[in-house]
Scaffold this active site. Structure first.
Site, mmCIF file in Angstrom:
data_model
loop_
_atom_site.group_PDB
_atom_site.id
_atom_site.type_symbol
_atom_site.label_atom_id
_atom_site.label_comp_id
_atom_site.label_asym_id
_atom_site.label_seq_id
_atom_site.Cartn_x
_atom_site.Cartn_y
_atom_site.Cartn_z
ATOM 1 N N ASN A 154 -5.146 -3.343 -5.384
ATOM 2 C CA ASN A 154 -4.865 -3.616 -6.812
ATOM 3 C C ASN A 154 -3.928 -4.802 -7.026
ATOM 4 O O ASN A 154 -4.128 -5.590 -7.948
ATOM 5 C CB ASN A 154 -4.314 -2.353 -7.481
ATOM 6 C CG ASN A 154 -3.037 -1.860 -6.864
ATOM 7 O OD1 ASN A 154 -2.831 -1.989 -5.652
ATOM 8 N ND2 ASN A 154 -2.163 -1.311 -7.672
ATOM 9 N N LYS A 177 -4.102 -2.911 8.029
ATOM 10 C CA LYS A 177 -5.510 -2.720 7.659
ATOM 11 C C LYS A 177 -5.674 -3.290 6.256
ATOM 12 O O LYS A 177 -5.147 -2.758 5.288
ATOM 13 C CB LYS A 177 -5.853 -1.230 7.687
ATOM 14 C CG LYS A 177 -7.324 -0.990 7.605
ATOM 15 C CD LYS A 177 -7.868 -0.468 6.432
ATOM 16 C CE LYS A 177 -9.247 -0.452 6.057
ATOM 17 N NZ LYS A 177 -9.428 -1.193 4.811
ATOM 18 N N SER A 231 -4.936 6.241 -2.438
ATOM 19 C CA SER A 231 -5.207 7.421 -3.266
ATOM 20 C C SER A 231 -4.585 8.672 -2.650
ATOM 21 O O SER A 231 -4.367 8.755 -1.429
ATOM 22 C CB SER A 231 -6.714 7.608 -3.394
ATOM 23 O OG SER A 231 -7.264 7.857 -2.118
ATOM 24 N N VAL A 234 -6.872 10.421 0.134
ATOM 25 C CA VAL A 234 -6.785 9.854 1.488
ATOM 26 C C VAL A 234 -5.378 10.087 2.049
ATOM 27 O O VAL A 234 -5.205 10.417 3.233
ATOM 28 C CB VAL A 234 -7.147 8.348 1.478
ATOM 29 C CG1 VAL A 234 -6.923 7.741 2.850
ATOM 30 C CG2 VAL A 234 -8.591 8.159 1.046
ATOM 31 N N GLU A 252 2.534 6.375 -0.275
ATOM 32 C CA GLU A 252 2.743 5.890 -1.654
ATOM 33 C C GLU A 252 1.410 6.054 -2.364
ATOM 34 O O GLU A 252 0.481 5.276 -2.133
ATOM 35 C CB GLU A 252 3.173 4.415 -1.634
ATOM 36 C CG GLU A 252 4.458 4.138 -0.864
ATOM 37 C CD GLU A 252 5.692 4.661 -1.572
ATOM 38 O OE1 GLU A 252 5.655 4.847 -2.801
ATOM 39 O OE2 GLU A 252 6.697 4.909 -0.884
ATOM 40 N N CYS A 286 -0.724 1.925 -9.846
ATOM 41 C CA CYS A 286 -0.307 3.313 -9.623
ATOM 42 C C CYS A 286 0.609 3.754 -10.751
ATOM 43 O O CYS A 286 0.702 4.922 -11.075
ATOM 44 C CB CYS A 286 0.392 3.425 -8.276
ATOM 45 S SG CYS A 286 1.750 2.270 -8.075
ATOM 46 N N GLU A 381 -6.615 10.765 -11.503
ATOM 47 C CA GLU A 381 -6.344 9.343 -11.734
ATOM 48 C C GLU A 381 -7.665 8.580 -11.752
ATOM 49 O O GLU A 381 -8.481 8.727 -10.853
ATOM 50 C CB GLU A 381 -5.456 8.825 -10.600
ATOM 51 C CG GLU A 381 -4.997 7.411 -10.786
ATOM 52 C CD GLU A 381 -4.347 6.868 -9.523
ATOM 53 O OE1 GLU A 381 -4.841 7.172 -8.422
ATOM 54 O OE2 GLU A 381 -3.347 6.148 -9.640
ATOM 55 N N GLU A 460 9.798 2.987 -0.985
ATOM 56 C CA GLU A 460 9.642 1.608 -0.526
ATOM 57 C C GLU A 460 9.549 0.754 -1.769
ATOM 58 O O GLU A 460 9.036 1.237 -2.776
ATOM 59 C CB GLU A 460 8.357 1.430 0.284
ATOM 60 C CG GLU A 460 8.268 2.241 1.572
ATOM 61 C CD GLU A 460 6.970 1.932 2.336
ATOM 62 O OE1 GLU A 460 6.732 0.762 2.650
ATOM 63 O OE2 GLU A 460 6.201 2.863 2.571
HETATM 64 P P1 NAD Z 1 -8.042 4.448 -1.255
HETATM 65 O O1 NAD Z 1 -7.193 5.595 -0.827
HETATM 66 O O2 NAD Z 1 -9.496 4.658 -1.366
HETATM 67 O O3 NAD Z 1 -7.864 3.222 -0.216
HETATM 68 C C1 NAD Z 1 -6.622 2.672 0.085
HETATM 69 C C2 NAD Z 1 -6.673 2.081 1.482
HETATM 70 O O4 NAD Z 1 -6.898 3.138 2.412
HETATM 71 C C3 NAD Z 1 -7.814 1.079 1.696
HETATM 72 O O5 NAD Z 1 -7.380 0.034 2.542
HETATM 73 C C4 NAD Z 1 -8.873 1.917 2.380
HETATM 74 O O6 NAD Z 1 -9.726 1.164 3.192
HETATM 75 C C5 NAD Z 1 -8.009 2.842 3.216
HETATM 76 N N1 NAD Z 1 -8.668 4.109 3.585
HETATM 77 C C6 NAD Z 1 -9.643 4.774 2.905
HETATM 78 N N2 NAD Z 1 -9.996 5.873 3.584
HETATM 79 C C7 NAD Z 1 -9.228 5.927 4.690
HETATM 80 C C8 NAD Z 1 -9.105 6.839 5.774
HETATM 81 N N3 NAD Z 1 -9.883 7.928 5.873
HETATM 82 N N4 NAD Z 1 -8.174 6.608 6.730
HETATM 83 C C9 NAD Z 1 -7.365 5.527 6.635
HETATM 84 N N5 NAD Z 1 -7.454 4.606 5.657
HETATM 85 C C10 NAD Z 1 -8.372 4.805 4.691
HETATM 86 O O7 NAD Z 1 -7.410 3.917 -2.592
HETATM 87 P P2 NAD Z 1 -7.934 2.744 -3.545
HETATM 88 O O8 NAD Z 1 -8.858 3.294 -4.540
HETATM 89 O O9 NAD Z 1 -8.352 1.584 -2.740
HETATM 90 O O10 NAD Z 1 -6.551 2.355 -4.253
HETATM 91 C C11 NAD Z 1 -6.122 2.914 -5.418
HETATM 92 C C12 NAD Z 1 -5.090 4.003 -5.151
HETATM 93 O O11 NAD Z 1 -3.903 3.442 -4.611
HETATM 94 C C13 NAD Z 1 -4.671 4.658 -6.456
HETATM 95 O O12 NAD Z 1 -4.579 6.039 -6.251
HETATM 96 C C14 NAD Z 1 -3.300 4.064 -6.723
HETATM 97 O O13 NAD Z 1 -2.485 4.838 -7.552
HETATM 98 C C15 NAD Z 1 -2.770 3.938 -5.330
HETATM 99 N N6 NAD Z 1 -1.637 3.006 -5.285
HETATM 100 C C16 NAD Z 1 -0.376 3.517 -5.096
HETATM 101 C C17 NAD Z 1 0.731 2.671 -5.104
HETATM 102 C C18 NAD Z 1 2.127 3.231 -4.921
HETATM 103 O O14 NAD Z 1 3.032 2.456 -4.641
HETATM 104 N N7 NAD Z 1 2.328 4.524 -5.089
HETATM 105 C C19 NAD Z 1 0.545 1.298 -5.281
HETATM 106 C C20 NAD Z 1 -0.748 0.803 -5.442
HETATM 107 C C21 NAD Z 1 -1.843 1.670 -5.440
#
Ligand code: NAD
Length: 484
Positions: A154, A177, A231, A234, A252, A286, A381, A460
């Site tokens: 994002n 990654k 997310s 995950v 996070e 997020c 979300e 963080e």
């Molecule tokens: P996602 O969980 O699908 O993917 C995030 C990352 O994890 C990607 O690089 C993806 O390739 C990797 N991933 C997916 N499956 C995995 C697995 N089984 N093992 C290891 N890695 C894996 O999330 P998304 O849709 O890409 O991102 C949006 C999410 O991120 C939202 O929930 C958002 O709120 C969150 N987010 C949180 C923060 C924070 O600081 N809390 C900041 C930015 C985004």
């Protein structure tokens, strides 16, 4: 004429590109839906090579004086500033956000680098008194070894900086990654770091899909600490596997952040921040305000202003637009389906509700209303420009509604009452709360993170990130008085 798409490979041990057994995945441009690049789909072999390279570089990097590590990180931050335009263009192309926004994000990443470079001259431990008069006691910080860094797309360059700089200043080497939707951003960062003098193997980047590459990294026995931004679904899985190994992990995760508007609020200001919090970055924060909770007395006037100004928002990838596309087609489909399902449960679509009829992954800024606080969207979300408007009778109900979600990342309240502002700030379940502002707004030195389904309690960046990326060791020395 057909031009070949750029192919984005891995950075392993300071070398760019490696063949991969799993083939390639196509990345599409959010702004028009066209094919943009191909990324290598790294599997256990490539991930293993990256972890091996990180391990090989580990001792030398950990043994380097922390101020010297800081000097190198500062060189990287300065190089990133020098190439900010190039980075912003890459971020904008991969996310569909405007160059202006991408430049702001790149500036934030530079600041993060500067902040953690300075930590090289501190990395404070403590001195402690001992019950024994002849014992000198201190704590020192030690790196874990190899850090696995997994990020969302994002705000890609900010997310990279958020993890890489604190991990490295603590003396860890890293395997990053890249998010599959922003591969070139990670690739360019690795190149800049390499050219700025980061030793080979200290930062390795693997490209690929979450279930393949991310999972292989998480499962690798050579990883000492995992930091994950993504997310909650995950994050839970990563937390479970890390728990089995008693591995250090920072999660996070997502948010379903409430913005409360009281009957004594400055409505103009409240609408301004509601729009920014719900829709800027196409709601892909997020910390987005996806729940807007308004007291009955001002609900109708607030709603009128909100819808009027939502209707005036410009949607597109340019500097004059207010929000751009979402990151990929899967997200767009998921959001439209969630809106349709909410409608079937009785939600009214006050505005928006569907994708825009043009190439690219554009969702109309959407406001849903008429849903009960207990609706499933309170705990789901969507990560896009979709907000639920809730009407509540009074402040007590507003606080209860704010706290009704499993998530607990950020929150905001709009009120002129110091009592409500203070009470809400104390009582809302969140890791960040803002008064008369939006639900977002962290800075490099703020400890960001949430409670409940928003994370596992780590913070963080800020100085608290040092606790994620280092272990404390207590060192004692005894004075032998007979030798004085
Ligand atoms: P996602 O969980 O699908 O993917 C995030 C990352 O994890 C990607 O690089 C993806 O390739 C990797 N991933 C997916 N499956 C995995 C697995 N089984 N093992 C290891 N890695 C894996 O999330 P998304 O849709 O890409 O991102 C949006 C999410 O991120 C939202 O929930 C958002 O709120 C969150 N987010 C949180 C923060 C924070 O600081 N809390 C900041 C930015 C985004």
């Amino acid at each position: 004429m057909v031009t070949a798409l750029p192919e984005i490979g891995n950075w392993i041990g300071g070398t760019h590109g490696r063949p991969t057994a799993l083939g390639r995945a196509t990345k599409f441009a959010p702004s028009d839906g066209s094919e943009q690049s191909r990324i290598v789909r790294s599997g256990p072999t490539e991930v293993g090579a990256a972890v091996t390279a990180a391990r090989a570089a580990s001792d030398a990097w950990a043994d380097m004086a922390a101020p010297a590590r800081g000097r190198i990180l500062l060189d990287i931050a300065q190089a990133l500033r020098g190439r900010a335009r190039e980075m912003a263009e890459t971020v904008a192309a991969e996310t569909g956000k405007s160059i202006k926004e991408a430049l702001g994000e790149t500036g934030g990443a530079v600041q993060l680098g500067e902040f953690f470079a300075g930590e090289g001259m501190r990395l404070h431990g403590r001195t402690l008194p001992s019950g024994s008069p002849d014992k000198l006691v201190q704590t020192i910080r030690q790196p874990h070894g190899v850090a696995a860094l997994i990020i969302a797309a994002n705000t890609p360059i900010a997310n990279i900086a958020w993890k890489v700089f604190p991990a490295l200043i603590c003396g860890n080497t890293a395997v990053l990654k890249a998010a599959e939707d922003t591969p070139a951003t990670a690739d360019l960062f690795a190149r800049i770091a390499h050219e700025a003098g980061l030793p080979a193997g200290v930062l390795n980047v693997v490209q690929g899909l979450g279930a393949e590459t991310g999972q292989a990294l998480v499962d690798h026995p050579g990883i000492d600490v995992i930091s994950f931004t993504g997310s909650t679904a995950v994050g839970r899985r990563i937390g479970e596997s890390a728990g089995r190994r008693l591995q250090r992990v920072s999660l996070e995760l997502g948010g379903k952040n409430p913005l409360v508007v009281c009957d004594d609020a400055d409505l103009d200001n409240a609408v301004k921040w509601a729009l920014l919090s719900a829709f800027s970055n196409a709601g892909q924060r997020c910390a987005a305000a996806s729940r807007i909770i308004v007291l009955d007395a001002v609900h109708d006037e607030f709603r009128r202003l909100l819808l009027e100004r939502t209707a005036a928002l410009r949607v597109g990838p340019g500097d004059d637009d207010d929000l751009g596309p979402v990151i990929n087609l899967r997200q767009l489909d998921r959001m439209e389906a969630a809106v349709a399902a909410a409608e079937a449960r009785g939600a009214r679509i006050a505005i928006g509700g569907r994708r825009l009829d043009r190439p690219g992954f554009y969702m109309a800024p959407t406001v849903l209303e008429g849903l009960p606080i207990a609706d499933e969207l309170t705990n789901c979300e969507l990560f896009g420009p979709v907000a639920v408007l809730n009407r509540v009778p009074d402040y007590a109900e507003a606080l209860a509604a704010a706290n009704a979600s499993e998530y607990g990342l950020t929150a905001a309240i709009h009120t002129r009452s110091v009592d409500r502002a203070h009470h809400f700030s104390r009582k809302v379940r969140a890791g960040l709360v803002n008064v008369n502002l939006g639900t977002f707004g962290s800075e490099p030195h703020f400890p960001f993170g949430g409670v409940g389904a928003s994370g596992n309690g780590t913070r963080e960046p800020g100085l608290e990130a040092l606790d994620v990326y280092s272990d404390l060791k207590v060192m004692t020395v005894t004075i032998d008085r007979s030798r004085l």
